[in-house]
Design a protein around this motif. Structure first.
Motif, PDB file in Angstrom:
ATOM      1  N   GLN A  83       0.826  -1.206   0.000  1.00 52.32           N
ATOM      2  CA  GLN A  83       0.000   0.000   0.000  1.00 52.32           C
ATOM      3  C   GLN A  83       0.864   1.260   0.000  1.00 52.32           C
ATOM      4  O   GLN A  83       0.572   2.223  -0.727  1.00 52.32           O
ATOM      5  N   ALA A  84       1.932   1.249   0.802  1.00 54.38           N
ATOM      6  CA  ALA A  84       2.792   2.434   0.880  1.00 54.38           C
ATOM      7  C   ALA A  84       3.511   2.689  -0.443  1.00 54.38           C
ATOM      8  O   ALA A  84       3.622   3.842  -0.892  1.00 54.38           O
ATOM      9  N   GLU A  85       3.985   1.634  -1.097  1.00 58.27           N
ATOM     10  CA  GLU A  85       4.713   1.819  -2.357  1.00 58.27           C
ATOM     11  C   GLU A  85       3.781   2.250  -3.483  1.00 58.27           C
ATOM     12  O   GLU A  85       4.158   3.064  -4.329  1.00 58.27           O
ATOM     13  N   PHE A  86       2.559   1.714  -3.530  1.00 59.76           N
ATOM     14  CA  PHE A  86       1.604   2.174  -4.541  1.00 59.76           C
ATOM     15  C   PHE A  86       1.261   3.649  -4.321  1.00 59.76           C
ATOM     16  O   PHE A  86       1.100   4.400  -5.287  1.00 59.76           O
ATOM     17  N   LYS A  96       4.598   5.660  -5.433  1.00 60.07           N
ATOM     18  CA  LYS A  96       5.055   5.587  -6.821  1.00 60.07           C
ATOM     19  C   LYS A  96       3.962   5.887  -7.838  1.00 60.07           C
ATOM     20  O   LYS A  96       4.243   6.451  -8.900  1.00 60.07           O
ATOM     21  N   LEU A  97       2.720   5.481  -7.553  1.00 64.41           N
ATOM     22  CA  LEU A  97       1.638   5.653  -8.525  1.00 64.41           C
ATOM     23  C   LEU A  97       0.489   6.500  -7.996  1.00 64.41           C
ATOM     24  O   LEU A  97      -0.530   6.643  -8.682  1.00 64.41           O
ATOM     25  N   SER A  98       0.628   7.026  -6.786  1.00 67.12           N
ATOM     26  CA  SER A  98      -0.429   7.838  -6.155  1.00 67.12           C
ATOM     27  C   SER A  98      -1.746   7.074  -6.066  1.00 67.12           C
ATOM     28  O   SER A  98      -2.827   7.644  -6.252  1.00 67.12           O
ATOM     29  N   LEU A  99      -1.652   5.779  -5.798  1.00 65.93           N
ATOM     30  CA  LEU A  99      -2.834   4.931  -5.690  1.00 65.93           C
ATOM     31  C   LEU A  99      -3.101   4.596  -4.229  1.00 65.93           C
ATOM     32  O   LEU A  99      -2.182   4.280  -3.470  1.00 65.93           O
ATOM     33  N   ILE A 100      -4.362   4.658  -3.849  1.00 57.03           N
ATOM     34  CA  ILE A 100      -4.791   4.199  -2.525  1.00 57.03           C
ATOM     35  C   ILE A 100      -5.415   2.822  -2.728  1.00 57.03           C
ATOM     36  O   ILE A 100      -6.504   2.695  -3.291  1.00 57.03           O
ATOM     37  N   VAL A 101      -4.726   1.790  -2.291  1.00 57.10           N
ATOM     38  CA  VAL A 101      -5.107   0.412  -2.587  1.00 57.10           C
ATOM     39  C   VAL A 101      -5.709  -0.241  -1.351  1.00 57.10           C
ATOM     40  O   VAL A 101      -5.159  -0.142  -0.246  1.00 57.10           O
ATOM     41  N   ASP A 102      -6.851  -0.901  -1.553  1.00 55.08           N
ATOM     42  CA  ASP A 102      -7.483  -1.731  -0.522  1.00 55.08           C
ATOM     43  C   ASP A 102      -7.744  -0.953   0.765  1.00 55.08           C
ATOM     44  O   ASP A 102      -7.446  -1.414   1.862  1.00 55.08           O
ATOM     45  N   GLY A 122     -12.331   0.628 -10.814  1.00 57.25           N
ATOM     46  CA  GLY A 122     -11.835   0.502 -12.176  1.00 57.25           C
ATOM     47  C   GLY A 122     -10.645   1.390 -12.468  1.00 57.25           C
ATOM     48  O   GLY A 122      -9.708   0.990 -13.176  1.00 57.25           O
ATOM     49  N   ASN A 123     -10.654   2.608 -11.940  1.00 58.98           N
ATOM     50  CA  ASN A 123      -9.524   3.510 -12.184  1.00 58.98           C
ATOM     51  C   ASN A 123      -8.239   2.969 -11.565  1.00 58.98           C
ATOM     52  O   ASN A 123      -7.153   3.081 -12.149  1.00 58.98           O
ATOM     53  N   THR A 124      -8.356   2.386 -10.376  1.00 62.06           N
ATOM     54  CA  THR A 124      -7.183   1.777  -9.744  1.00 62.06           C
ATOM     55  C   THR A 124      -6.637   0.645 -10.597  1.00 62.06           C
ATOM     56  O   THR A 124      -5.423   0.510 -10.790  1.00 62.06           O
ATOM     57  N   ALA A 125      -7.548  -0.181 -11.135  1.00 56.14           N
ATOM     58  CA  ALA A 125      -7.115  -1.304 -11.974  1.00 56.14           C
ATOM     59  C   ALA A 125      -6.450  -0.810 -13.257  1.00 56.14           C
ATOM     60  O   ALA A 125      -5.450  -1.384 -13.709  1.00 56.14           O
ATOM     61  N   ARG A 126      -6.986   0.254 -13.859  1.00 53.94           N
ATOM     62  CA  ARG A 126      -6.395   0.771 -15.095  1.00 53.94           C
ATOM     63  C   ARG A 126      -4.968   1.248 -14.870  1.00 53.94           C
ATOM     64  O   ARG A 126      -4.065   0.970 -15.669  1.00 53.94           O
ATOM     65  N   ILE A 127      -4.753   1.974 -13.786  1.00 53.03           N
ATOM     66  CA  ILE A 127      -3.397   2.462 -13.498  1.00 53.03           C
ATOM     67  C   ILE A 127      -2.465   1.294 -13.189  1.00 53.03           C
ATOM     68  O   ILE A 127      -1.296   1.281 -13.586  1.00 53.03           O
ATOM     69  N   PHE A 128      -2.981   0.296 -12.488  1.00 55.70           N
ATOM     70  CA  PHE A 128      -2.171  -0.881 -12.159  1.00 55.70           C
ATOM     71  C   PHE A 128      -1.687  -1.572 -13.430  1.00 55.70           C
ATOM     72  O   PHE A 128      -0.496  -1.864 -13.586  1.00 55.70           O
ATOM     73  N   PHE A 129      -2.600  -1.838 -14.368  1.00 53.53           N
ATOM     74  CA  PHE A 129      -2.226  -2.558 -15.584  1.00 53.53           C
ATOM     75  C   PHE A 129      -1.496  -1.662 -16.585  1.00 53.53           C
ATOM     76  O   PHE A 129      -0.787  -2.165 -17.458  1.00 53.53           O
ATOM     77  N   HIS A 130      -1.661  -0.354 -16.465  1.00 49.86           N
ATOM     78  CA  HIS A 130      -0.972   0.559 -17.371  1.00 49.86           C
ATOM     79  C   HIS A 130       0.502   0.715 -17.002  1.00 49.86           C
ATOM     80  O   HIS A 130       1.302   1.180 -17.817  1.00 49.86           O
ATOM     81  N   ASN A 131       0.859   0.315 -15.790  1.00 46.77           N
ATOM     82  CA  ASN A 131       2.252   0.391 -15.324  1.00 46.77           C
ATOM     83  C   ASN A 131       2.709  -0.995 -14.871  1.00 46.77           C
ATOM     84  O   ASN A 131       2.886  -1.243 -13.666  1.00 46.77           O
ATOM     85  N   PRO A 132       2.878  -1.921 -15.809  1.00 50.48           N
ATOM     86  CA  PRO A 132       3.162  -3.312 -15.414  1.00 50.48           C
ATOM     87  C   PRO A 132       4.492  -3.483 -14.689  1.00 50.48           C
ATOM     88  O   PRO A 132       4.587  -4.280 -13.756  1.00 50.48           O
ATOM     89  N   GLN A 133       5.517  -2.736 -15.108  1.00 53.17           N
ATOM     90  CA  GLN A 133       6.821  -2.914 -14.473  1.00 53.17           C
ATOM     91  C   GLN A 133       6.797  -2.439 -13.023  1.00 53.17           C
ATOM     92  O   GLN A 133       7.291  -3.117 -12.122  1.00 53.17           O
ATOM     93  N   THR A 134       6.203  -1.275 -12.797  1.00 52.74           N
ATOM     94  CA  THR A 134       6.108  -0.762 -11.426  1.00 52.74           C
ATOM     95  C   THR A 134       5.234  -1.668 -10.562  1.00 52.74           C
ATOM     96  O   THR A 134       5.572  -1.966  -9.409  1.00 52.74           O
ATOM     97  N   SER A 135       4.112  -2.124 -11.117  1.00 51.56           N
ATOM     98  CA  SER A 135       3.230  -3.017 -10.366  1.00 51.56           C
ATOM     99  C   SER A 135       3.933  -4.324 -10.028  1.00 51.56           C
ATOM    100  O   SER A 135       3.759  -4.880  -8.939  1.00 51.56           O
ATOM    101  N   SER A 136       4.743  -4.819 -10.961  1.00 53.35           N
ATOM    102  CA  SER A 136       5.486  -6.054 -10.711  1.00 53.35           C
ATOM    103  C   SER A 136       6.537  -5.859  -9.624  1.00 53.35           C
ATOM    104  O   SER A 136       6.718  -6.720  -8.758  1.00 53.35           O
ATOM    105  N   ASP A 137       7.229  -4.723  -9.660  1.00 55.33           N
ATOM    106  CA  ASP A 137       8.251  -4.459  -8.647  1.00 55.33           C
ATOM    107  C   ASP A 137       7.637  -4.356  -7.252  1.00 55.33           C
ATOM    108  O   ASP A 137       8.247  -4.770  -6.260  1.00 55.33           O
ATOM    109  N   ILE A 138       6.440  -3.808  -7.169  1.00 51.76           N
ATOM    110  CA  ILE A 138       5.809  -3.609  -5.861  1.00 51.76           C
ATOM    111  C   ILE A 138       5.230  -4.915  -5.320  1.00 51.76           C
ATOM    112  O   ILE A 138       5.440  -5.273  -4.158  1.00 51.76           O
TER     113      ILE A 138
END
Length: 371
Positions: free
Chosen positions: A202-205, A208-214, A226-242
């Motif tokens: 949660q802290a890294e999202f 790095k992506l200004s996302l509030i997750v869960d 849906g907006n959270t999911a779009r940003i997640f899939f639009h940044n696959p490398q960052t999402s994978s690192d987190i």
């Protein structure tokens, strides 16, 4: 000291220990059984280290078996005496006059006890709920180290310490625990791992992506939209690192979801190939975890579901329903009777049917918008 032990020939049966086990406090049963065995074999001096180790081992084994049988008879002493006669008379420890220590053979099979009701399901075939119920007393009385030691004793292992890799998970496995996938080991030891991993994600999202997750939202649902999911899939490398989830798998899922939501006709041959490739890659990476039902439905049965409809699958989304929420509120406020809920809903449905009629919709004036 060894000579003093050899002077006495004594045997210990399960029947000799049940009363002290039942009457002893839960947290002190092992020690009470140990002292009872010492008194039965008439050891007056300090026992040798070897004898002390053996007696402690058999007191632990007796406690495990007794707890199982005590649960089986519904914690009734009379039923235990009636149904477990063979086990109660079984010799579990013996010291012969020639100073040789003998124990009963575990290979000897007990005759079937008189059963009441349905036959007892073997532990290996029981459900998770049944297994938790059967070991409830053990987990209450014993720590994880004690239970692991008992497992090592039964299996013949000499290692008394809990193996550290039992409670060690990779980032992806900790994520799987957090989202409630099936991991073989669960318990208090894992809660700290899961909670720490969740807070880190949660802290890294957020950073790095200004996302509030869960995070729960006041009044409705959570921040996972849906907006959270779009940003997640639009940044696959960052999402994978987190998260630790494979980047290529995230990219494949992003393509699949984009195709399903496009509203266009889908080339089923190419789409089936994409689904099979994603499914095989998922199984290759995460075979230690069961595939979630929703992922299985898309990857395995996605093409079958699409073929069952005459329209593209993207046209059957909830966008049209959500687009009418504003009109529903307007019609309900201004064009329905408020004398009863039935009349209100009837008037609302009539207005919605009228406004959704293709002919009437074609006569509607569409205001021009400046682009």
């Amino acid at each position: 000291m060894a000579g003093n032990e050899a002077e006495h020939g004594a045997i210990v049966r399960n029947r000799d220990l049940i009363d002290v086990w039942i009457e002893a406090p839960r947290g002190n049963r092992k020690q009470v059984v140990y002292e009872k065995i010492l008194s039965l074999i008439d050891i007056t001096d300090e026992p040798s280290k070897h004898l002390k180790s053996n007696i402690m081992k058999f007191s632990q084994l007796f406690g495990l078996k007794m707890a199982n049988k005590w649960q089986k008879v519904g914690q009734s002493r009379n039923r235990l005496l009636q149904n477990q006669v063979y086990w109660l008379d079984k010799i579990i420890y013996r010291i012969n006059n020639d100073s040789e220590e003998n124990t009963s053979s575990d290979e000897e099979q007990e005759p079937p006890c008189r059963s009441v009701g349905r036959p007892r399901v073997p532990f290996e075939e029981a459900s998770k709920k049944t297994k938790r119920r059967r070991v409830a007393e053990l987990t209450t009385d014993r720590s994880a180290n004690e239970l692991q030691f008992a497992v090592n004793v039964v299996s013949g292992s000499n290692h008394s310490e809990v193996s550290p890799q039992i409670f060690s998970f990779s980032t992806a496995e900790a994520l799987a625990l957090m989202v409630d996938l099936d991991i073989s080991v669960r318990g208090p030891e894992n809660k700290a791992i899961v909670e720490a991993n969740k807070k880190r994600i949660q802290a890294e999202f957020r950073a790095k992506l200004s996302l509030i997750v869960d995070k729960p939202k006041p009044g409705y649902g959570s921040s996972n939209d849906g907006n959270t999911a779009r940003i997640f899939f639009h940044n696959p490398q960052t999402s994978s690192d987190i998260t630790g989830v494979d980047r290529e798998l995230i990219e494949k899922f992003a393509i699949i979801l984009g195709v399903l939501a496009s509203g266009c006709a889908i080339d089923m041959e190419k789409f089936a190939s994409l689904l099979e490739e994603a499914r095989n890659w998922y199984i290759h990476l995460y075979k230690w975890s069961n595939m979630p039902n929703k992922v299985h439905k898309v990857l395995v049965h996605g093409c079958e579901i699409i073929d069952a409809f005459c329209l593209p699958i993207g046209e059957l989304s909830e966008d049209a329903l959500e687009a009418r929420h504003k009109e529903v509120r307007k019609h309900r406020l201004s064009h329905t009777r408020k004398c009863s809920r039935t009349d209100t809903n009837k008037d609302l449905m009539r207005d919605l049917l009228l406004t959704s009629d293709p002919f009437i919709s074609s006569k509607r004036k569409v205001s021009s918008k400046n682009i």
